[in-house]
Design a protein around this motif. Structure first.
Motif, mmCIF file in Angstrom:
data_model
loop_
_atom_site.group_PDB
_atom_site.id
_atom_site.type_symbol
_atom_site.label_atom_id
_atom_site.label_comp_id
_atom_site.label_asym_id
_atom_site.label_seq_id
_atom_site.Cartn_x
_atom_site.Cartn_y
_atom_site.Cartn_z
ATOM 1 N N ASP A 109 0.869 -1.181 0.000
ATOM 2 C CA ASP A 109 0.000 0.000 0.000
ATOM 3 C C ASP A 109 0.904 1.228 0.000
ATOM 4 N N ASN A 110 0.809 2.045 -1.030
ATOM 5 C CA ASN A 110 1.735 3.175 -1.133
ATOM 6 C C ASN A 110 1.505 4.247 -0.069
ATOM 7 N N THR A 111 0.387 4.166 0.691
ATOM 8 C CA THR A 111 0.125 5.180 1.715
ATOM 9 C C THR A 111 0.657 4.775 3.089
ATOM 10 N N GLY A 112 1.115 3.547 3.244
ATOM 11 C CA GLY A 112 1.599 3.123 4.548
ATOM 12 C C GLY A 112 1.883 1.638 4.590
ATOM 13 N N ALA A 113 2.256 1.149 5.768
ATOM 14 C CA ALA A 113 2.573 -0.264 5.942
ATOM 15 C C ALA A 113 1.364 -1.138 5.617
ATOM 16 N N ALA A 114 1.621 -2.328 5.064
ATOM 17 C CA ALA A 114 0.527 -3.230 4.682
ATOM 18 C C ALA A 114 1.095 -4.617 4.401
ATOM 19 N N GLY A 115 0.225 -5.550 4.147
ATOM 20 C CA GLY A 115 0.645 -6.889 3.774
ATOM 21 C C GLY A 115 -0.537 -7.722 3.327
ATOM 22 N N LEU A 116 -0.269 -8.731 2.527
ATOM 23 C CA LEU A 116 -1.307 -9.684 2.155
ATOM 24 C C LEU A 116 -1.670 -10.520 3.374
ATOM 25 N N THR A 117 -2.903 -10.970 3.451
ATOM 26 C CA THR A 117 -3.371 -11.657 4.650
ATOM 27 C C THR A 117 -3.128 -13.165 4.614
ATOM 28 N N LYS A 118 -3.089 -13.743 5.791
ATOM 29 C CA LYS A 118 -2.960 -15.188 5.903
ATOM 30 C C LYS A 118 -4.157 -15.886 5.277
ATOM 31 N N SER A 119 -5.360 -15.347 5.436
ATOM 32 C CA SER A 119 -6.537 -16.003 4.858
ATOM 33 C C SER A 119 -6.450 -16.026 3.338
ATOM 34 N N PHE A 120 -5.839 -15.002 2.766
ATOM 35 C CA PHE A 120 -5.626 -14.971 1.320
ATOM 36 C C PHE A 120 -4.681 -16.098 0.909
ATOM 37 N N VAL A 121 -3.579 -16.244 1.623
ATOM 38 C CA VAL A 121 -2.612 -17.298 1.319
ATOM 39 C C VAL A 121 -3.226 -18.673 1.533
ATOM 40 N N ASP A 122 -4.030 -18.804 2.587
ATOM 41 C CA ASP A 122 -4.655 -20.097 2.902
ATOM 42 C C ASP A 122 -5.697 -20.507 1.870
ATOM 43 N N ASN A 123 -6.153 -19.593 1.054
ATOM 44 C CA ASN A 123 -7.181 -19.908 0.060
ATOM 45 C C ASN A 123 -6.682 -20.868 -1.011
ATOM 46 N N TYR A 124 -5.367 -20.869 -1.269
ATOM 47 C CA TYR A 124 -4.825 -21.643 -2.392
ATOM 48 C C TYR A 124 -4.691 -23.125 -2.042
ATOM 49 N N LEU A 125 -5.025 -23.967 -2.986
ATOM 50 C CA LEU A 125 -4.920 -25.413 -2.841
ATOM 51 C C LEU A 125 -3.473 -25.877 -2.963
ATOM 52 N N TYR A 126 -3.260 -27.167 -2.737
ATOM 53 C CA TYR A 126 -2.033 -27.804 -3.183
ATOM 54 C C TYR A 126 -2.099 -27.936 -4.710
ATOM 55 N N ALA A 127 -0.952 -28.085 -5.331
ATOM 56 C CA ALA A 127 -0.909 -28.221 -6.785
ATOM 57 C C ALA A 127 -1.589 -29.496 -7.273
ATOM 58 N N ASP A 128 -1.727 -30.475 -6.385
ATOM 59 C CA ASP A 128 -2.413 -31.717 -6.796
ATOM 60 C C ASP A 128 -3.926 -31.601 -6.661
ATOM 61 N N GLY A 129 -4.412 -30.388 -6.338
ATOM 62 C CA GLY A 129 -5.853 -30.148 -6.286
ATOM 63 C C GLY A 129 -6.501 -30.465 -4.964
ATOM 64 N N THR A 130 -5.728 -30.849 -3.955
ATOM 65 C CA THR A 130 -6.301 -31.189 -2.659
ATOM 66 C C THR A 130 -6.269 -29.985 -1.717
ATOM 67 N N PHE A 131 -7.100 -30.064 -0.665
ATOM 68 C CA PHE A 131 -7.190 -28.979 0.312
ATOM 69 C C PHE A 131 -5.944 -28.941 1.197
ATOM 70 N N ILE A 132 -5.618 -27.756 1.701
ATOM 71 C CA ILE A 132 -4.604 -27.650 2.740
ATOM 72 C C ILE A 132 -5.314 -27.591 4.092
ATOM 73 N N ASP A 133 -4.573 -27.906 5.138
ATOM 74 C CA ASP A 133 -5.059 -27.705 6.504
ATOM 75 C C ASP A 133 -4.147 -26.655 7.136
ATOM 76 N N PRO A 134 -4.610 -25.400 7.251
ATOM 77 C CA PRO A 134 -3.746 -24.330 7.765
ATOM 78 C C PRO A 134 -3.215 -24.584 9.162
ATOM 79 N N ALA A 135 -3.846 -25.514 9.902
ATOM 80 C CA ALA A 135 -3.403 -25.798 11.265
ATOM 81 C C ALA A 135 -2.220 -26.762 11.316
ATOM 82 N N GLU A 136 -1.840 -27.311 10.159
ATOM 83 C CA GLU A 136 -0.702 -28.225 10.143
ATOM 84 C C GLU A 136 0.557 -27.508 10.596
ATOM 85 N N GLU A 137 1.382 -28.217 11.341
ATOM 86 C CA GLU A 137 2.602 -27.644 11.917
ATOM 87 C C GLU A 137 3.532 -27.073 10.842
#
Length: 615
Positions: free
Chosen positions: A319-347
């Motif tokens: 964000d050019n107006t100040g500090a920012a970052g993409l969210t964890k929920s955004f990153v968690d939205n993506y599947l594995y490349a084999d088309g299966t779900f991820i479990d964000p709680a995995e270690e």
């Protein structure tokens, strides 16, 4: 009383008082009866309408940083609407003025268009079609922000009296229908994409925009059913059916996704990385030979048309107006490349680098991770590298430490990353300091596939055949194995209501495929997705003292600063001090912007949107 300036009916806020507003002369008026009578005159005027479209400028992030208005980006300078802080006196003023100003400019063309039917060439008719597209576009802009509005179907400068201002709004479903009607006219006049290689509005762009409009209105009416935001007459199924009607026509127009086999920027398909064909839609300068890029904007250093996005992304700015970052929920939205779900709680997801291992290649193309260049092609830069800092005094350790380049969590101002996740999408592969000419795509074929799949599922018509021509090719182009949806993901975003497996995956795909392209807020609004916002605040990567991301920073006085914004279990929670109770989005009010009070005073036929008059 003299004629008023442009937004005659609806932009009283441009001036200090109603009387002053009504005493103004028109800013523009035709010089003669031959105005807009030649192709050159018409082309010059229509070209001027393009300048109002959203684009990337010399300094700002443009569409890449726009989604701090959603759950995709968390920003220190947060979006006021998400936090319920908009004021009735100003909350919608700029949007109202901008929308009607651009509508006035489109209708000005129709008022003074002066070409005899016998002299209307295909080129002139196509230019005329572009103006119908613009009129539809700006009505849609207003519909998404205000709902029911007065439709500006003609040049209104003749209404330069208070009495002339009394034009009632049309119900939102009528506005949507007007937009679709304009796009139907546009489609019949416009040239195909092949004529201008996507550099001008084309027939296919009109169809895809019509699908966007119909999907928006159909799902808005469905998910806001029974609330104050519902239209007078429920036509949800009609509009969803229109998506399929327009889509069936589009499928015969010869468009295709950009794939490894067809991508003009891939010279050796065998050596290409999964996700390259997707990435090239955002990091190349010329999309002429990419049919998926239905309508795009060209930047050129030679022509002096450049933008500053390359420099901002190359500095890690979100964000050019100040500090920012993409969210964890955004990153968690993506599947594995084999088309299966991820479990964000995995270690393993506590390891920054493991977060990206084996995932949908679009995640890797969209979010910076170890091995990615911030400034591709620029001298003196090094890629992101998250690894454990070595304490040894030996030369090997010192050399290794020089290669470390974790996310800029300790930077200052707008370079400071708040979550550990910053934008890779669109980083300039031919970076030159201060200039960038990467193309910006306004309309892509991929959007149409997603619109079609979603409308079909909402109507109960999304069978295997629909998925195989929509969701499957999108996944496979991205390098993700297509797996037919048969069950829901327990970790998927909770909208507060049940989703079918198909609808879940279609919504997941929209968030991934259309990431950082300006769609997310509209999606949340039409899906009535306030549960994702109310009481929530975006979070980031894991940063416990024992994790690799923490250890990638040199030990010293600054390292403890990383611990300031963490949850009790070690995840970054950068807004916990600023938004202690999360976003205070008001679901009884904030789905629509307030109609500016100055407009309510000018036009007594208008009414305020739900929730605003009682604030």
């Amino acid at each position: 009383m003299k004629k008023i300036y442009s937004l005659i009916l609806l932009a009283g806020a441009l001036f200090s008082s109603c009387s002053d507003f009504l005493d103004r002369e028109p800013i523009t008026s035709p010089n003669s009866a031959t105005f807009l009578s030649s192709q050159d005159q018409i082309a010059n005027y229509v070209n001027s309408l393009y300048t109002a479209l959203p684009s990337v400028g010399t300094y700002g992030m443009g569409v890449r940083g726009e989604e701090k208005n959603s759950d995709n980006i968390v920003a220190y300078n947060y979006d006021l609407r998400l936090n319920g802080e908009l004021q009735e006196t100003s909350g919608g003023t700029s949007e109202w003025q901008s929308g009607y100003k651009n509508l006035r400019n489109a209708n000005y063309f129709f008022e003074y268009y002066n070409v005899d039917a016998s002299a209307e060439t295909e080129d002139i008719l196509s230019l005329k079609g572009e103006v119908y597209f613009f009129r539809a576009y700006w009505h849609f802009y207003l519909l998404t922000r205000f709902g029911s509005i007065p439709v500006m179907d003609a040049f209104w400068d003749s209404h330069a009296t208070v009495e002339g201002l009394q034009i009632p709004p049309k119900d939102r479903s009528e506005v949507a229908q007007f937009i679709l009607d304009d796009l139907a006219v546009a489609k019949g006049l416009l040239s195909p994409r092949s004529k201008h290689q996507g550099l001008r509005i084309c027939k296919e762009a009109a169809v895809i925009l019509a699908m966007r409009v119909a999907l928006y209105e159909g799902t808005w009416e469905k998910y806001h059913r029974g609330t104050d935001f519902a239209p007078a007459t429920d036509k949800a199924d009609y509009f969803l059916g229109q998506v399929l009607t327009w889509g069936d026509e589009l499928f015969g127009m010869g468009l295709a996704l950009n794939t490894t086999d067809t991508d003009p920027f891939i010279k050796d398909a065998a050596a290409a990385s999964a996700g390259d064909a997707y990435a090239h839609l955002f990091n190349q300068a010329d999309l002429s030979a990419v049919p998926e890029a239905v309508f795009w904007k060209k930047y050129s250093k030679t022509d002096g048309v450049i933008h500053g996005l390359g420099g901002l992304l190359g500095s890690g700015v979100v964000d050019n107006t100040g500090a920012a970052g993409l969210t964890k929920s955004f990153v968690d939205n993506y599947l594995y490349a084999d088309g299966t779900f991820i479990d964000p709680a995995e270690e393993k997801f506590k390891d920054f680098n493991q977060t990206f291992a084996g995932r949908d290649p679009r995640l890797l193309q969209t979010v910076m991770h170890t091995g990615c260049q911030y400034k591709s092609g620029a001298k003196g830069t090094k890629p992101m590298n998250v690894a454990e800092f070595r304490d040894g005094a030996d030369q090997a350790s010192q050399d290794f430490n020089k290669t470390l380049n974790p996310p800029y969590l300790l930077a200052s101002d707008n370079q400071r990353n708040m979550t550990g996740y910053c934008i890779r999408l669109g980083i300039d592969t031919t970076y030159v300091e201060g200039n960038s000419e990467t193309a910006i795509c306004f309309i892509r074929y991929a959007e149409a596939l997603l619109s079609y799949a979603e409308a079909a599922e909402e109507l109960g018509k999304c069978d295997d055949a629909v998925l195989e021509k929509t969701l499957k090719p999108l996944r496979e182009r991205a390098g993700v194995t297509y797996v037919k949806p048969v069950e829901t993901d327990a970790n998927f975003t909770d909208f507060g209501y049940t989703l079918t497996p198909n609808l879940q995956e279609i919504r997941r795909e929209r968030r991934a495929e259309l990431a950082l392209q300006g769609f997310r807020l509209d999606d949340l609004m039409r899906w009535r997705g306030h549960k994702l916002i109310e009481g929530k605040r975006g979070r980031g990567a894991y940063l416990d003292k024992e994790c690799v991301l923490y250890k990638a920073f040199e030990p010293g006085e600054k390292r403890p600063l990383l611990e300031e914004f963490l949850t009790a279990d070690g995840w970054l929670d950068p807004m916990k001090g600023r938004l202690q109770n999360g976003y205070q989005f008001n679901s009884a009010r904030d789905y629509l912007l307030p109609v500016p009070p100055t407009e309510l005073q000018l036009n007594r036929q208008l009414h305020q949107n739900p929730g605003w008059s009682n604030q």
